[in-house]
Scaffold this active site. Structure first.
Site, PDB file in Angstrom:
ATOM      1  N   GLU A 124      -3.405   7.586  -3.942  1.00  0.00           N
ATOM      2  CA  GLU A 124      -3.422   6.281  -3.357  1.00  0.00           C
ATOM      3  C   GLU A 124      -3.355   5.231  -4.392  1.00  0.00           C
ATOM      4  O   GLU A 124      -3.874   5.125  -5.446  1.00  0.00           O
ATOM      5  CB  GLU A 124      -4.764   6.245  -2.570  1.00  0.00           C
ATOM      6  CG  GLU A 124      -4.671   4.856  -1.682  1.00  0.00           C
ATOM      7  CD  GLU A 124      -5.974   4.643  -1.001  1.00  0.00           C
ATOM      8  OE1 GLU A 124      -5.939   4.884   0.344  1.00  0.00           O
ATOM      9  OE2 GLU A 124      -7.037   4.386  -1.503  1.00  0.00           O
ATOM     10  N   TYR A 160       1.007  -1.301   0.142  1.00  0.00           N
ATOM     11  CA  TYR A 160      -0.090   0.078   0.147  1.00  0.00           C
ATOM     12  C   TYR A 160       0.954   1.228  -0.086  1.00  0.00           C
ATOM     13  O   TYR A 160       1.942   1.213   0.672  1.00  0.00           O
ATOM     14  CB  TYR A 160      -1.002  -0.004   1.087  1.00  0.00           C
ATOM     15  CG  TYR A 160      -1.602   1.327   1.417  1.00  0.00           C
ATOM     16  CD1 TYR A 160      -2.859   1.480   0.800  1.00  0.00           C
ATOM     17  CD2 TYR A 160      -1.069   2.490   2.101  1.00  0.00           C
ATOM     18  CE1 TYR A 160      -3.783   2.554   1.033  1.00  0.00           C
ATOM     19  CE2 TYR A 160      -1.848   3.411   2.209  1.00  0.00           C
ATOM     20  CZ  TYR A 160      -3.085   3.715   1.552  1.00  0.00           C
ATOM     21  OH  TYR A 160      -3.792   5.012   1.716  1.00  0.00           O
TER      22      TYR A 160
END
Length: 397
Positions: free
Chosen positions: A206, A118
């Site tokens: 993101e 992530y």
């Protein structure tokens, strides 16, 4: 402004970020053509069909499917296009899928050699700098990781003057447990991602998952971008990507009149001038036992036209049971707002919900006279606390 995955990927790709290649489609035929083109360009014989909506958790809601043949591309595309996709981020009402992304399958080779990470970049307002947030636990359950094992979430703060330093990109790759080619590729990935973040005036980028392939490449399998609306004038080509279907219709309508409007889930419509006063007004409504249905700031240049537009937008919400107008006349004149209230009442017709008005400041006496002589059925108040209590009272009546 938010972007779809396919738009976000194309943007970061321009700055050197490796992505999972894909082609957007809004029909089944277009999806089949996209699959054929990807097969010719990348040699893939397996595709991922992804719903394109402004919400995360698409996989959990059935909006991401793997297709292993052209027949499956057709089948999965037909299933996803036009579906009402419900995810943890859409709420119970879900979102209509109008477009899909046909993407190459990058999960090839030895599964034991693959790893999902992530990575995100955003502004830390408390520290007044950008921050890279990253974790070895990428994938669909990153929220659970942050909640249950916060020690697995790392942060790298970036000096706003010096910018991202090479040692910081290396630190990210090291903390992700990478070595060799994967380490080098991640360092380049982070540097390119931050360059894209700065160049397009993003408030958030993101990537989840950020994939280390079995051949040690680093690829953005998904991408989410939020843009700073105040900087869109510098990026007209990005502003043109705006998808109004994904936004609340009332917020879109408010934007046409330069009104700052955010829809909430309460029962008291608010019309206020100034963001700080609006938040204070909503707090007072909550303290008095009510619940705000919206945030509406008419700004310092409010006139009869914008006030009427605000009224119409508030009344379009069937949950609104009362309207509180709280105006402090500093730059904006109270009599202008009062005239807008009167005009709105006449143009819209009978307004069945009670209206509580608090006007203080420039020309407040003129405004009061306008409303008193208009014949409107309104409640007036001097203090904000009194206005909030009146709201609670009329809701009970």
């Amino acid at each position: 402004m938010n972007l779809h995955e396919y738009q976000a990927k194309e943007l970061v790709k321009k700055y050197g970020v490796p992505i999972q290649e894909g082609i957007a489609a809004d029909t089944v035929d277009a999806a089949l053509e996209a699959a054929k083109k990807l097969q010719a360009d990348t040699g893939t014989g397996c595709w991922v069909i992804k719903a394109q909506i402004h919400a995360g958790g698409r996989g959990k809601g059935g909006g991401v499917k793997v297709a292993t043949s052209m027949d499956k591309v057709k089948e999965k595309s037909e299933a996803i296009l036009g579906m009402n996709l419900i995810t943890p981020q859409t709420g119970a009402q879900g979102k209509l899928v109008r477009k899909i992304l046909v993407a190459q399958d990058v999960y090839d080779g030895d599964a034991s050699l693959r790893k999902e990470f992530y990575v995100s970049i955003l502004t830390d307002r408390s520290r007044k700098c950008d921050v890279i947030i990253y974790s070895t636990e990428g994938g669909m359950d990153i929220e659970e990781v942050a909640h249950s094992t916060p020690e697995k979430i790392h942060k790298e703060y970036i000096d706003p003057v010096a910018g991202l330093q090479p040692f910081q990109a290396r630190k990210v790759a090291f903390n992700l447990g990478l070595s060799g080619d994967a380490f080098k590729h991640m360092v380049k990935f982070i540097s390119s991602l931050y360059k894209s973040y700065q160049s397009i005036d993003a408030s958030l980028i993101e990537v989840n998952p950020c994939l280390k392939t079995s051949s040690d490449k680093i690829i953005a399998v998904d991408a989410k971008i939020n843009l700073d609306d105040n900087a869109l004038y510098r990026h007209p080509e990005i502003a043109a990507m705006r998808d109004l279907h994904e936004e609340d219709p009332t917020e879109v309508e408010a934007g046409k009149h330069n009104l700052n409007f955010i829809k909430l889930d309460g029962n008291v419509g608010c019309m206020v001038n100034g963001a700080g006063l609006a938040m204070a007004t909503m707090d007072m409504i909550k303290l008095a036992g009510g619940s705000p249905a919206n945030f509406l700031d008419v700004g310092g240049t409010a006139n009869a036209t914008t006030v009427e537009a605000g009224f119409r937008i508030i009344l379009s919400d069937p949950n609104v049971k009362a309207i509180l107008i709280n105006i402090f006349g500093g730059i904006v004149r109270c009599d202008r707002v009062a005239q807008g209230i009167v005009d709105a009442y006449k143009n819209i017709g009978e307004i069945k919900v009670p209206i509580i008005v608090r006007l203080q400041g420039t020309n407040a006496d003129v405004a009061k006279k306008l409303i008193d002589e208009s014949g409107l059925k309104v409640y007036s108040a001097i203090l904000l606390k009194e206005a909030a209590e009146l709201v609670n009272q009329v809701l009970k009546d």
